[in-house]
Design a protein around this motif. Structure first.
Motif, mmCIF file in Angstrom:
data_model
loop_
_atom_site.group_PDB
_atom_site.id
_atom_site.type_symbol
_atom_site.label_atom_id
_atom_site.label_comp_id
_atom_site.label_asym_id
_atom_site.label_seq_id
_atom_site.Cartn_x
_atom_site.Cartn_y
_atom_site.Cartn_z
ATOM 1 N N LEU A 90 0.847 -1.187 0.000
ATOM 2 C CA LEU A 90 0.000 0.000 0.000
ATOM 3 C C LEU A 90 0.887 1.244 0.000
ATOM 4 C CD1 LEU A 90 -2.787 -0.949 2.577
ATOM 5 C CD2 LEU A 90 -3.014 -0.796 0.092
ATOM 6 N N VAL A 91 0.600 2.172 -0.895
ATOM 7 C CA VAL A 91 1.338 3.432 -0.985
ATOM 8 C C VAL A 91 0.391 4.561 -0.595
ATOM 9 C CG1 VAL A 91 2.553 5.022 -2.502
ATOM 10 C CG2 VAL A 91 2.869 2.553 -2.780
ATOM 11 N N VAL A 92 0.666 5.198 0.525
ATOM 12 C CA VAL A 92 -0.211 6.244 1.044
ATOM 13 C C VAL A 92 0.132 7.581 0.385
ATOM 14 C CG1 VAL A 92 -1.068 7.419 3.086
ATOM 15 C CG2 VAL A 92 -0.339 5.014 3.222
ATOM 16 N N VAL A 93 -0.873 8.231 -0.186
ATOM 17 C CA VAL A 93 -0.705 9.542 -0.810
ATOM 18 C C VAL A 93 -1.357 10.572 0.112
ATOM 19 C CG1 VAL A 93 -1.217 10.970 -2.814
ATOM 20 C CG2 VAL A 93 -0.700 8.532 -3.111
ATOM 21 N N GLU A 94 -0.569 11.534 0.551
ATOM 22 C CA GLU A 94 -1.053 12.542 1.506
ATOM 23 C C GLU A 94 -1.844 13.612 0.765
ATOM 24 O OE1 GLU A 94 -0.879 12.137 4.601
ATOM 25 O OE2 GLU A 94 0.622 10.534 4.758
ATOM 26 N N ALA A 95 -3.083 13.261 0.424
ATOM 27 C CA ALA A 95 -3.977 14.192 -0.271
ATOM 28 C C ALA A 95 -5.403 13.812 0.066
ATOM 29 C CB ALA A 95 -3.737 14.145 -1.783
ATOM 30 N N GLU A 96 -6.320 14.766 -0.129
ATOM 31 C CA GLU A 96 -7.733 14.532 0.165
ATOM 32 C C GLU A 96 -8.470 13.937 -1.021
ATOM 33 O OE1 GLU A 96 -9.316 14.950 3.152
ATOM 34 O OE2 GLU A 96 -7.282 15.292 3.914
ATOM 35 N N ALA A 97 -7.917 14.130 -2.222
ATOM 36 C CA ALA A 97 -8.568 13.622 -3.436
ATOM 37 C C ALA A 97 -7.512 13.471 -4.524
ATOM 38 C CB ALA A 97 -9.682 14.567 -3.883
ATOM 39 N N TRP A 98 -7.915 12.859 -5.645
ATOM 40 C CA TRP A 98 -6.997 12.666 -6.767
ATOM 41 C C TRP A 98 -7.034 13.828 -7.747
ATOM 42 C CZ3 TRP A 98 -3.704 9.313 -5.401
ATOM 43 C CH2 TRP A 98 -4.038 8.113 -4.788
ATOM 44 N N THR A 99 -7.435 14.998 -7.280
ATOM 45 C CA THR A 99 -7.628 16.129 -8.195
ATOM 46 C C THR A 99 -6.343 16.866 -8.538
ATOM 47 O OG1 THR A 99 -8.210 17.450 -6.246
ATOM 48 C CG2 THR A 99 -10.028 16.511 -7.542
ATOM 49 N N SER A 100 -5.367 16.874 -7.648
ATOM 50 C CA SER A 100 -4.144 17.633 -7.923
ATOM 51 C C SER A 100 -3.216 16.854 -8.852
ATOM 52 C CB SER A 100 -3.402 17.964 -6.622
ATOM 53 O OG SER A 100 -2.790 16.810 -6.089
ATOM 54 N N LYS A 101 -2.380 17.590 -9.548
ATOM 55 C CA LYS A 101 -1.439 16.980 -10.478
ATOM 56 C C LYS A 101 -0.453 16.068 -9.755
ATOM 57 C CE LYS A 101 2.006 18.204 -14.005
ATOM 58 N NZ LYS A 101 2.682 19.324 -14.723
ATOM 59 N N ASP A 102 0.043 16.525 -8.593
ATOM 60 C CA ASP A 102 1.010 15.728 -7.842
ATOM 61 C C ASP A 102 0.391 14.411 -7.358
ATOM 62 O OD1 ASP A 102 2.930 17.637 -8.231
ATOM 63 O OD2 ASP A 102 2.702 18.569 -6.252
ATOM 64 N N ALA A 103 -0.846 14.495 -6.859
ATOM 65 C CA ALA A 103 -1.511 13.282 -6.360
ATOM 66 C C ALA A 103 -1.724 12.280 -7.490
ATOM 67 C CB ALA A 103 -2.841 13.638 -5.710
ATOM 68 N N ARG A 104 -2.149 12.774 -8.637
ATOM 69 C CA ARG A 104 -2.361 11.879 -9.782
ATOM 70 C C ARG A 104 -1.048 11.255 -10.249
ATOM 71 N NH1 ARG A 104 -5.768 16.123 -11.504
ATOM 72 N NH2 ARG A 104 -4.229 16.767 -13.081
ATOM 73 N N ALA A 105 0.033 12.021 -10.169
ATOM 74 C CA ALA A 105 1.339 11.485 -10.577
ATOM 75 C C ALA A 105 1.790 10.382 -9.615
ATOM 76 C CB ALA A 105 2.366 12.607 -10.626
ATOM 77 N N GLU A 106 1.594 10.594 -8.312
ATOM 78 C CA GLU A 106 1.957 9.572 -7.328
ATOM 79 C C GLU A 106 1.125 8.311 -7.530
ATOM 80 O OE1 GLU A 106 2.764 10.616 -3.159
ATOM 81 O OE2 GLU A 106 2.288 12.687 -3.719
ATOM 82 N N ARG A 107 -0.144 8.519 -7.834
ATOM 83 C CA ARG A 107 -1.037 7.374 -8.069
ATOM 84 C C ARG A 107 -0.570 6.564 -9.275
ATOM 85 N NH1 ARG A 107 -7.334 7.742 -10.018
ATOM 86 N NH2 ARG A 107 -8.186 6.003 -8.801
ATOM 87 N N ALA A 108 -0.296 7.261 -10.362
ATOM 88 C CA ALA A 108 0.145 6.575 -11.589
ATOM 89 C C ALA A 108 1.448 5.825 -11.358
ATOM 90 C CB ALA A 108 0.295 7.581 -12.721
ATOM 91 N N ALA A 109 2.378 6.445 -10.617
ATOM 92 C CA ALA A 109 3.670 5.807 -10.350
ATOM 93 C C ALA A 109 3.492 4.542 -9.507
ATOM 94 C CB ALA A 109 4.595 6.792 -9.645
ATOM 95 N N ALA A 110 2.579 4.596 -8.549
ATOM 96 C CA ALA A 110 2.343 3.428 -7.697
ATOM 97 C C ALA A 110 1.779 2.269 -8.507
ATOM 98 C CB ALA A 110 1.397 3.796 -6.554
ATOM 99 N N TYR A 111 0.796 2.570 -9.343
ATOM 100 C CA TYR A 111 0.220 1.503 -10.162
ATOM 101 C C TYR A 111 1.260 0.941 -11.130
ATOM 102 C CZ TYR A 111 -4.594 2.063 -8.575
ATOM 103 O OH TYR A 111 -5.738 2.071 -7.811
ATOM 104 N N ALA A 112 2.091 1.804 -11.684
ATOM 105 C CA ALA A 112 3.129 1.344 -12.615
ATOM 106 C C ALA A 112 4.118 0.412 -11.919
ATOM 107 C CB ALA A 112 3.860 2.541 -13.217
ATOM 108 N N ALA A 113 4.329 0.619 -10.623
ATOM 109 C CA ALA A 113 5.262 -0.213 -9.859
ATOM 110 C C ALA A 113 4.600 -1.477 -9.308
ATOM 111 C CB ALA A 113 5.855 0.602 -8.710
ATOM 112 N N GLY A 114 3.312 -1.644 -9.589
ATOM 113 C CA GLY A 114 2.609 -2.811 -9.089
ATOM 114 C C GLY A 114 2.111 -2.669 -7.672
ATOM 115 N N ASP A 115 2.121 -1.432 -7.151
ATOM 116 C CA ASP A 115 1.641 -1.177 -5.791
ATOM 117 C C ASP A 115 0.195 -0.683 -5.818
ATOM 118 O OD1 ASP A 115 4.117 -1.853 -4.669
ATOM 119 O OD2 ASP A 115 4.900 0.173 -5.003
ATOM 120 N N CYS A 116 -0.347 -0.457 -4.630
ATOM 121 C CA CYS A 116 -1.740 -0.033 -4.492
ATOM 122 C C CYS A 116 -1.798 1.336 -3.815
ATOM 123 C CB CYS A 116 -2.527 -1.047 -3.672
ATOM 124 S SG CYS A 116 -2.565 -2.691 -4.408
ATOM 125 N N PRO A 117 -2.011 2.400 -4.577
ATOM 126 C CA PRO A 117 -2.076 3.725 -3.967
ATOM 127 C C PRO A 117 -3.391 3.927 -3.219
ATOM 128 C CG PRO A 117 -2.572 3.864 -6.307
ATOM 129 C CD PRO A 117 -2.182 2.443 -6.038
#
Length: 323
Positions: A87-114
């Motif tokens: 599990l990869v915890v993203v310190e954000a309230e929603a997936w609306t910001s560019k940084d949060a979406r980038a962290e999410r995409a990177a986690a999925y690309a690495a086979g993790d669960c954001p």
């Protein structure tokens, strides 16, 4: 039976394995194998649908972007199985910001669960609530310590290769218990579970899992239990543990037999037929017809309706003569 660690590729023989989820879903059996999800397609849809969904027959499937409720369910599931290390915890309230979406995409690309921080808090509430409730239910004491995400690969007497991934499993000389965790927005109230099991064909999963584990552990056949742990996502995170009754398991076994028949036929012939290539007559549900008949009889607001329709051919209204 010893659990074998397996990290990639195909297995060489029937057995119990611990492997990454992506290896399991790619189908690690020596030959294309039948899973319970493919079995459901063979039963309720068509062989063509099963062929299209199978990773070894038509190739990897394109996955849709997961929703936040699905990510919460995935995280809760992992925490319940003590498998939350990726599990990869993203310190954000929603997936609306560019940084949060980038962290999410990177986690999925690495086979993790954001997972968003507030969503992780909810997932932890689901898991902790479930652990507390299960500890108070007689017969569920072994859930937390049971082996998690164990894959069973077996060969049916028909020659078909079969595979399952059990959320948790307890195996002793006296018998075995297969645990399957179901989180979600639906109520876990006992009185609604029979309809929920039938509506989602969960009896197929129960019968299929028991059959596969019994093939590997023939001495335990007749002493293998399948249990669902239904947990509500919303507070107070109520939970119910259920087993299929005799009727449900009987229907599940018959459906599995049908799935095996269609699976073997598809492999043998190399053809996977779709729906009938003909016009069919759609059967209107009897319960719906009865419901309408009751309304005609009991609803005072329709008491003066003339139920006979004019069956003469339609023609334009002659407005002059009508006037």
């Amino acid at each position: 039976m010893r659990i074998i660690e397996h990290t990639a590729g195909r297995v060489s023989a029937p057995g119990l394995y611990r492997m990454p989820a992506e290896v399991y879903h790619a189908d690690p059996a020596p030959e294309p194998s039948l899973s319970s999800s493919i079995a459901k397609l063979l039963i309720d849809r068509s062989p063509e649908h099963a062929f299209h969904a199978h990773p070894r027959l038509s190739g990897p499937q394109e996955e849709s972007d997961p929703t936040r409720p699905k990510e919460i369910g995935t995280a809760a599931h992992k925490l319940l199985l003590d498998q939350g290390r990726d599990l990869v915890v993203v310190e954000a309230e929603a997936w609306t910001s560019k940084d949060a979406r980038a962290e999410r995409a990177a986690a999925y690309a690495a086979g993790d669960c954001p997972i968003l921080r507030p969503d992780l808090d909810k997932a932890e509430g689901i898991a902790n609530g479930a652990f507390d409730r299960l500890a108070k239910i007689p017969g569920c004491e072994g859930f937390r310590a049971a082996d998690a995400e164990i894959v069973a690969v077996a060969r049916d007497r028909s020659g078909a290769w079969l595979r399952i991934m059990m959320d948790k499993v307890e195996i002793t000389d006296q018998g075995a218990i297969i645990w399957d965790v179901k989180t979600g927005e639906q109520a876990a109230a006992p009185q609604g579970l029979g309809r929920r099991i039938e509506g989602m064909a969960m009896e197929v999963q129960a019968a299929f899992y028991v059959h596969v584990l019994g093939l590997l552990l023939p001495k335990l056949q007749g002493r293998i239990l399948f249990r669902w742990v239904f947990i509500e996502n919303d507070p107070p995170h109520a939970a119910t543990v259920a087993e299929a009754d005799g009727a449900g398991m009987h229907v599940g076994e018959r459906k599995v037999a049908l799935a095996l028949h269609r699976w073997n036929a598809g492999l043998r012939r190399g053809t996977w037929p779709s729906y009938p290539a003909q016009i069919i007559r759609a059967e209107y549900p009897e319960w719906a017809a009865r419901k309408w008949a009751e309304r005609e009889e009991l609803d005072p607001s329709v008491a003066d309706v003339d139920w006979s329709l004019d069956k003469s051919p339609w023609r334009p209204l002659d407005m002059e003569n009508a006037a």
